[in-house]
Design an enzyme around this catalytic site. Structure first.
Site, mmCIF file in Angstrom:
data_model
loop_
_atom_site.group_PDB
_atom_site.id
_atom_site.type_symbol
_atom_site.label_atom_id
_atom_site.label_comp_id
_atom_site.label_asym_id
_atom_site.label_seq_id
_atom_site.Cartn_x
_atom_site.Cartn_y
_atom_site.Cartn_z
ATOM 1 N N SER A 48 0.829 -1.199 0.000
ATOM 2 C CA SER A 48 0.000 0.000 0.000
ATOM 3 C C SER A 48 0.874 1.264 0.000
ATOM 4 O O SER A 48 1.643 1.465 -0.934
ATOM 5 C CB SER A 48 -0.963 -0.042 1.191
ATOM 6 O OG SER A 48 -2.058 0.819 1.003
ATOM 7 N N ASP A 162 -6.009 -4.063 -1.818
ATOM 8 C CA ASP A 162 -4.905 -3.633 -0.963
ATOM 9 C C ASP A 162 -4.194 -4.821 -0.297
ATOM 10 O O ASP A 162 -4.823 -5.670 0.327
ATOM 11 C CB ASP A 162 -5.463 -2.694 0.114
ATOM 12 C CG ASP A 162 -4.388 -1.922 0.850
ATOM 13 O OD1 ASP A 162 -3.527 -2.567 1.477
ATOM 14 O OD2 ASP A 162 -4.407 -0.678 0.793
#
Length: 319
Positions: A48, A162
């Site tokens: 991320s 993610d």
């Protein structure tokens, strides 16, 4: 440095940068301290926000130039609102434009000066995947696709979200990429609010491994969704790295205006000791996004629960 490898001479030093939204600015301070102490990772893996900063570092961007870029950045540099129906309110066109502006076009991961990989989560299997080849923009877009916020990314037949859902601190991916020793930077906890994807025990086993040097900026209750006090976050990253790497001498000191240093330290104190107060709404949004992530991932495969119970602990690589 008893029982630990001197990181300056590690056979293959890896850097694992964890996820954390706007808290990712702290990674910049860590990178600066590594530079000043002559510690040079040869491979970088990020999740991320860690993938965003890690990609810039792997591309050869100077950590002090990176500070300027991060301080000047806005949310629009990463995502733009999408009015089309979908599993997220933002797409990653802003991120793609930013990469093209900085690099002069979309880079291929295998062409970067340093080995790099971005961790994402495969919706169908519920497992982590390592994106280490192909489009850099595609890899980062998948790694930052927080369910409910960013739209999932379809890449090479996989629907990806993610990487923080299953590997918010990518130590495992760094070792599987070939690292002999790893510096890990933890900004936020594992996403254990999602019962099916609890990984904190597995990650903790690696955090206490003798081959791992952990850096933990003292973020306090700062929300990862509030993009302010960025100089303070960078300073907190510096402080944590200086503490973790205190046995290494400074070999390339950074000239710094005392006034700028004082401002950054004051901002760091505000973050370190500030209360959650007005950030409750942001935290509620995070909780909502995580709950939505559980629903999205659960719907990704008809037999997801049983697959997760028997899934391989290794991180597949998409190539």
């Amino acid at each position: 440095m008893e029982d630990r490898t001197d990181l300056r001479y590690a056979p293959l030093l890896g850097l694992a940068l964890g996820g954390g939204g706007a808290l990712g600015a702290a990674h910049v301070g860590v990178l600066q301290v590594l530079h000043e102490r002559g510690i040079r990772p040869e491979l970088v893996v990020g999740t991320s926000a860690g993938a965003v900063i890690g990609a810039a570092y792997a591309a050869g961007i100077d950590p002090y130039e990176l500070e300027t870029m991060v301080v000047d950045a806005r949310w629009g540099d990463f995502g733009t609102f999408s009015f089309m129906p979908g599993l997220g309110v933002l797409d990653t066109e802003g991120l793609r434009r930013t990469i093209e502006q900085v690099a002069g076009g979309d880079l291929r991961i295998e062409d970067l000066p340093l080995t790099f990989g971005a961790v994402a989560t495969d919706v169908s299997t519920g497992g982590a995947v390592l994106l280490s080849h192909g489009s850099l923009a595609d890899a980062i877009s998948a790694s930052i696709a927080v369910p409910g916020l960013f739209r999932p990314q379809r890449l090479k037949g996989h629907l990806l979200v993610d990487g923080g859902v299953v590997q918010n601190l990518p130590l495992q991916a760094a070792f599987e990429t070939g690292a002999s020793d790893v510096i890990g930077v933890r900004l936020a906890a594992e996403w254990d609010a999602l019962p099916r994807y609890r990984t904190s025990t597995q990650v903790h086993e690696l955090e206490i491994d003798s081959r791992v040097t952990m850096v933990r900026p003292q973020i306090g209750q700062r929300s990862q969704w509030v993009a302010r006090d960025i100089p303070g976050l960078i300073e907190l990253g510096r402080e944590a790295a200086e503490q973790a790497l205190a046995e290494y001498d400074v070999v390339s000191p950074r000239p710094r205006d005392p006034a700028d240093k004082a401002v950054a330290r004051a901002a760091a104190e505000v973050i370190r000791h500030g209360s959650a107060g007005p950030l409750e709404a942001a935290r509620a949004h995070v909780d909502s996004a995580r709950a939505h992530a559980d629903r999205v991932l659960a719907a990704g495969a008809s037999d997801a629960a049983s697959m997760l119970r028997r899934r391989d602990r290794r991180t597949p690589t998409l190539s």
